[in-house]
Write an enzyme that holds these catalytic residues in place. Structure first.
Site, short mmCIF file in Angstrom:
data_model
loop_
_atom_site.label_atom_id
_atom_site.label_comp_id
_atom_site.label_asym_id
_atom_site.label_seq_id
_atom_site.Cartn_x
_atom_site.Cartn_y
_atom_site.Cartn_z
N CYS A 86 0.81 -1.22 0.00
CA CYS A 86 0.00 0.00 0.00
C CYS A 86 0.84 1.27 0.00
O CYS A 86 0.31 2.38 -0.18
CB CYS A 86 -0.92 0.01 1.22
N HIS A 335 -8.99 3.79 -1.28
CA HIS A 335 -7.67 3.16 -1.19
C HIS A 335 -7.39 2.26 -2.40
O HIS A 335 -7.44 1.04 -2.30
CB HIS A 335 -7.59 2.36 0.11
#
Length: 391
Positions: A86, A335
């Site tokens: 991420c 996200h």
């Protein structure tokens, strides 16, 4: 060593767009970023490109960088793909800064992209899981919500914080995201809604978890030698810090802090010549609500165990002393793994250039972005300075 300046940044909306390709999303973000360079920019101006992506679903695992850059006409431009879970987008930006500071390039593109909504929930869960400890977490059935739930349980047990404080994070970030037309979950929620949401992994519930999103974001950087050719704005990358830690939670010394964030932040502050008190805003990695509370402490915004008080007192609200996640954060804005870190930079660019709309802060001088990979195995922190704003 030359300074790097942010001259343009743009992104797609974050959301669920299963009909769109990663090339298509990148092209939109690239166009948006180029349009926002005051003096204009041409493909031939760009010396290098760095792109971040996990390659969710296994799409174009090899050469996905050149696949997007050639799609927008950046032929013969060296392109590197970064995969750091991420934090891929944030590390792409770090490599872009390094290319400028080393003297190898004058104008560099840093980007991230991901398509996550064209798969089943089970497949998406698999691809998210590969960013954790494979043998002792993913293959034993532990999800990331389960890992962060362990961190949340440990924190709530040790400090003066409750599950309601986790919900306060969601309420704040949804209120911010409702003012962001690019947000995936751009709606407000009440504290009652956030407290009463269905449980995902105790003590985390649905409103304590960010969505999986599609999207792309692009940042354009220029060296101090050429920045005046592109813009009169002076948004300097003042400090960069990065660090790694054990990938698996069980291998760490503490469940109530991320040492990689603490180290990365200390390095970024030192290189920028500031401390946390100088910051006017921060975009931090709130993949789960507990992650925002931990980040307050790891980034030095408050003492250990004081994160909930900071939140309750409104310090991190838009009108507080240190607004956090004016974009809505991962919780509301979304996200898309590879695009998250560069998406944070888009919010910083908006704030510094007065283009944040209803989210606009009053003449910020210093801002911070904080991007985490997995549950803390890798972290990168950038401190930006608007040199046009006087002390």
């Amino acid at each position: 060593m030359r300074d790097a300046y942010l001259i343009g940044a743009g992104q797609t909306a974050f959301g669920a767009f299963p009909e769109r390709s990663y090339r298509d999303l990148f092209a939109e973000a690239y166009q948006h970023a180029c349009e926002r360079v005051d003096g204009g920019i041409e493909p031939g101006d760009i010396d290098e490109a760095v792109v971040g992506s996990l390659g969710v679903g296994g799409r174009q695992l090899g050469l996905s960088g050149p696949a997007v850059t050639e799609h927008v006409g950046l032929h013969n431009v060296p392109c590197t793909r970064v995969e750091n879970a991420c934090a891929a987008g944030g590390f792409a930006l770090r490599q872009a800064v390094q290319a400028i500071r080393s003297g190898m390039a004058d104008v560099v593109l840093a980007s991230g992209f991901e398509v996550m909504s064209d798969m089943s929930g089970d497949v998406t869960k698999y691809w998210l899981g590969v960013s954790g400890e494979t043998e002792w977490e993913r293959l034993t059935g532990t999800t990331f919500s389960g890992v962060y739930a362990q961190m949340a349980s440990a924190y709530l047990d040790r400090h003066d914080a409750t599950a309601e404080d986790l919900s306060r994070v969601a309420v704040k970030n949804h209120a911010n995201g409702a003012k962001n037309p690019k947000a995936h979950l751009g709606f407000e929620c009440s504290l009652e809604d956030a407290v009463g949401a269905p449980e995902v992994a105790a003590p985390l519930n649905l409103y304590h978890c960010c969505p999986t999103s599609d999207g792309a974001a692009v940042a354009l950087l220029a060296s101090e030698d050429v920045v005046e050719e592109y813009t009169d704005e002076r948004i300097r990358v003042a400090g960069v810090g990065a660090a790694s830690d054990h990938v698996g939670l069980a291998e760490r010394d503490s469940y109530v802090g991320l040492s990689a964030t603490e180290t990365a932040a200390e390095t970024a502050y030192d290189r920028a010549g500031v401390d946390p008190s100088a910051l006017d805003f921060a975009e931090i990695h709130d993949c789960f609500a507990i992650a925002e509370l931990l980040a307050y402490e790891d980034l030095g915004f408050c003492d250990r165990g004081e994160a909930a008080r900071l939140l309750r007192d409104g310090v991190t609200d838009p009108d507080g002393d240190l607004p956090v996640n004016t974009s809505g954060g991962l919780k509301s804005k979304g996200h898309p793994i590879g695009a998250t870190g560069t998406g944070q930079v888009v919010e910083a660019f908006d704030q510094f250039t007065g283009q944040a709309g209803d989210r606009q802060l009053a003449e910020p001088r210093y801002g911070l972005t904080h991007n985490v990979g997995g549950s803390g195995g890798a972290t990168v922190v950038h401190v930006f300075e608007n040199e046009e704003v006087a002390e």
